[in-house]
Design an enzyme around this catalytic site. Sequence first.
Site, PDB file in Angstrom:
ATOM      1  N   LYS A  74     -21.201   2.332   1.550  1.00 55.06           N
ATOM      2  CA  LYS A  74     -19.813   2.449   1.989  1.00 55.06           C
ATOM      3  C   LYS A  74     -19.821   3.115   3.360  1.00 55.06           C
ATOM      4  O   LYS A  74     -20.764   3.835   3.696  1.00 55.06           O
ATOM      5  CB  LYS A  74     -19.042   3.326   0.991  1.00 55.06           C
ATOM      6  CG  LYS A  74     -17.556   3.135   1.005  1.00 55.06           C
ATOM      7  CD  LYS A  74     -17.106   2.062   0.041  1.00 55.06           C
ATOM      8  CE  LYS A  74     -15.601   1.886   0.113  1.00 55.06           C
ATOM      9  NZ  LYS A  74     -15.117   0.871  -0.810  1.00 55.06           N
ATOM     10  N   GLY A 174       0.906   3.076  -5.657  1.00 61.05           N
ATOM     11  CA  GLY A 174       0.266   2.515  -4.464  1.00 61.05           C
ATOM     12  C   GLY A 174       0.468   1.015  -4.452  1.00 61.05           C
ATOM     13  O   GLY A 174      -0.165   0.284  -5.203  1.00 61.05           O
ATOM     14  N   GLY A 176       0.015  -1.215  -1.910  1.00 58.17           N
ATOM     15  CA  GLY A 176      -0.558  -1.784  -0.682  1.00 58.17           C
ATOM     16  C   GLY A 176      -1.055  -3.189  -0.941  1.00 58.17           C
ATOM     17  O   GLY A 176      -0.479  -3.938  -1.747  1.00 58.17           O
ATOM     18  N   HIS A 177      -2.173  -3.544  -0.304  1.00 58.83           N
ATOM     19  CA  HIS A 177      -2.717  -4.906  -0.431  1.00 58.83           C
ATOM     20  C   HIS A 177      -2.948  -5.296  -1.888  1.00 58.83           C
ATOM     21  O   HIS A 177      -2.556  -6.367  -2.324  1.00 58.83           O
ATOM     22  CB  HIS A 177      -4.051  -5.007   0.317  1.00 58.83           C
ATOM     23  CG  HIS A 177      -3.912  -4.895   1.802  1.00 58.83           C
ATOM     24  ND1 HIS A 177      -4.290  -3.796   2.514  1.00 58.83           N
ATOM     25  CD2 HIS A 177      -3.416  -5.770   2.704  1.00 58.83           C
ATOM     26  CE1 HIS A 177      -4.043  -3.992   3.802  1.00 58.83           C
ATOM     27  NE2 HIS A 177      -3.503  -5.185   3.934  1.00 58.83           N
TER      28      HIS A 177
HETATM   29  P1  NAD Z   1      -3.861  -0.168   0.998  1.00 59.81           P
HETATM   30  O1  NAD Z   1      -4.139   0.815   2.069  1.00 59.81           O
HETATM   31  O2  NAD Z   1      -3.401  -1.528   1.348  1.00 59.81           O
HETATM   32  O3  NAD Z   1      -2.765   0.428  -0.010  1.00 59.81           O
HETATM   33  C1  NAD Z   1      -2.754   1.732  -0.440  1.00 59.81           C
HETATM   34  C2  NAD Z   1      -1.304   2.076  -0.740  1.00 59.81           C
HETATM   35  O4  NAD Z   1      -1.264   3.364  -1.358  1.00 59.81           O
HETATM   36  C3  NAD Z   1      -0.426   2.179   0.507  1.00 59.81           C
HETATM   37  O5  NAD Z   1       0.772   1.452   0.304  1.00 59.81           O
HETATM   38  C4  NAD Z   1      -0.160   3.681   0.645  1.00 59.81           C
HETATM   39  O6  NAD Z   1       1.109   3.968   1.239  1.00 59.81           O
HETATM   40  C5  NAD Z   1      -0.210   4.118  -0.802  1.00 59.81           C
HETATM   41  N1  NAD Z   1      -0.480   5.541  -1.000  1.00 59.81           N
HETATM   42  C6  NAD Z   1      -1.333   6.350  -0.328  1.00 59.81           C
HETATM   43  N2  NAD Z   1      -1.299   7.600  -0.837  1.00 59.81           N
HETATM   44  C7  NAD Z   1      -0.418   7.567  -1.862  1.00 59.81           C
HETATM   45  C8  NAD Z   1       0.048   8.523  -2.786  1.00 59.81           C
HETATM   46  N3  NAD Z   1      -0.375   9.786  -2.742  1.00 59.81           N
HETATM   47  N4  NAD Z   1       0.961   8.137  -3.712  1.00 59.81           N
HETATM   48  C9  NAD Z   1       1.417   6.867  -3.754  1.00 59.81           C
HETATM   49  N5  NAD Z   1       1.001   5.911  -2.907  1.00 59.81           N
HETATM   50  C10 NAD Z   1       0.107   6.253  -1.978  1.00 59.81           C
HETATM   51  O7  NAD Z   1      -5.189  -0.222   0.098  1.00 59.81           O
HETATM   52  P2  NAD Z   1      -5.647  -1.370  -0.902  1.00 59.81           P
HETATM   53  O8  NAD Z   1      -6.550  -2.293  -0.185  1.00 59.81           O
HETATM   54  O9  NAD Z   1      -4.451  -1.911  -1.618  1.00 59.81           O
HETATM   55  O10 NAD Z   1      -6.558  -0.541  -1.919  1.00 59.81           O
HETATM   56  C11 NAD Z   1      -5.977   0.312  -2.882  1.00 59.81           C
HETATM   57  C12 NAD Z   1      -7.075   1.028  -3.649  1.00 59.81           C
HETATM   58  O11 NAD Z   1      -7.912   0.069  -4.297  1.00 59.81           O
HETATM   59  C13 NAD Z   1      -8.021   1.873  -2.791  1.00 59.81           C
HETATM   60  O12 NAD Z   1      -8.426   3.004  -3.516  1.00 59.81           O
HETATM   61  C14 NAD Z   1      -9.208   0.967  -2.561  1.00 59.81           C
HETATM   62  O13 NAD Z   1     -10.396   1.682  -2.328  1.00 59.81           O
HETATM   63  C15 NAD Z   1      -9.264   0.255  -3.888  1.00 59.81           C
HETATM   64  N6  NAD Z   1      -9.931  -1.046  -3.838  1.00 59.81           N
HETATM   65  C16 NAD Z   1      -9.453  -2.015  -2.997  1.00 59.81           C
HETATM   66  C17 NAD Z   1     -10.090  -3.246  -2.961  1.00 59.81           C
HETATM   67  C18 NAD Z   1      -9.575  -4.365  -2.084  1.00 59.81           C
HETATM   68  O14 NAD Z   1      -9.986  -5.522  -2.290  1.00 59.81           O
HETATM   69  N7  NAD Z   1      -8.675  -4.093  -1.153  1.00 59.81           N
HETATM   70  C19 NAD Z   1     -11.202  -3.496  -3.768  1.00 59.81           C
HETATM   71  C20 NAD Z   1     -11.650  -2.479  -4.639  1.00 59.81           C
HETATM   72  C21 NAD Z   1     -10.997  -1.257  -4.642  1.00 59.81           C
END
Ligand code: NAD
Length: 346
Positions: A74, A174, A176-177
């Site tokens: 990572k 959360g 997000g994506h």
């Molecule tokens: P992202 O940055 O698109 O979304 C994260 C969201 O969480 C954002 O909308 C942010 O505003 C919100 N957030 C941050 N702190 C917060 C809090 N304290 N309370 C509530 N909301 C909060 O990230 P993502 O790509 O959607 O990934 C989300 C999680 O999943 C991460 O931990 C990431 O490591 C994990 N993950 C993602 C993937 C992937 O394919 N994107 C794969 C495996 C794991």
Amino acid sequence: MSFNDHEQVVFCNDKDTGLRAIIGIHNTVLGPALGGTRMWNYNSEWEALNDVLRLSRGMTYKSAITGLNLGGGKAVLIGDAKTQKTPELMRRFGEFVHSLSGKYITAEDVGMDTEDMDIVREVTPYVTGISESKGGAGNPSPITAYGVFMGMKAAAEYKYGSDDLDGRKVLVQGIGHVGESLVEHLSNEGAKVYIADINPARLEEVARKYSAQIYTEDVYEADVDIYAPCALGATINDDTIYRIKASIIAGAANNQLADDKVHGQILQEKGIVYAPDFLINAGGIINVYAELEGYDRTEIMRRTENIYNTTLEILKTAEARKISTHFAALQIAQQRIDNRKRENSN
Ligand code: NAD
């Protein structure tokens, strides 16, 4: 610090672009260390180091349990992705990745998107998650969300005797994506979806799109069936664990348990079914692995759907062995690494 048999940790500094990054390589027994790059405004380099150590170790077990020939790595970039991320900085980061000659392969994580990976690709082939137009598998987040959805359904099957989420109350923390895409699956299935995020604009948008309910109270005390952590890690900790009312925890965030031994055990004692994060959020890595192995979309979806079967198997194994679900998953992953190590040394 979370040093735990890590093979290599690389600090990367570049004054001209303002780059401060750390690449953590936990284990390369099964293959090159693949894992995303996170950009975050860490309070200190120590905090960033701790994060990369925990995240890279998680990747080792994620790939191992998913049956991929990849090790765990990572990278973290220290800084605000909204204001400090520039093409020059990403290119310089790519050069550092390249200097490791393929021992570490990067991808997207929090604070990154497909375009950033395209920039990294300009200086190194050791990157995945690039745009489809450039020969990549594209954005991994929808696949990750689908895998989480599969893991959640398996946990429901185990806990309630039915994997139908129609009418179940699910809180997604959360959006997000990954979180948004998970909300979409849940609302298509008829679940009652609650959403929490620190970004009010996102909340409004996602609530409107999927008729989800914005939740502004304490997430941990929410009266819901399922809690889906999809923001950052360590939300299950000493402060929150005794307040959680949900009977299932299944989400995308990496390292949800602040202390995997202690908190995994407490969840088991409380009868809360915990679908191990590194198992159910593997859809993204299955997707980017396709770029290296050349398999197609049908195979990506087949492997991601299989998260359902693996989750169910792990939950049953944990029950039979009277150990936490997290530990059961770790044991199986570690076994695969140990077997390969033995084969390699013969
Ligand atoms: P992202 O940055 O698109 O979304 C994260 C969201 O969480 C954002 O909308 C942010 O505003 C919100 N957030 C941050 N702190 C917060 C809090 N304290 N309370 C509530 N909301 C909060 O990230 P993502 O790509 O959607 O990934 C989300 C999680 O999943 C991460 O931990 C990431 O490591 C994990 N993950 C993602 C993937 C992937 O394919 N994107 C794969 C495996 C794991």
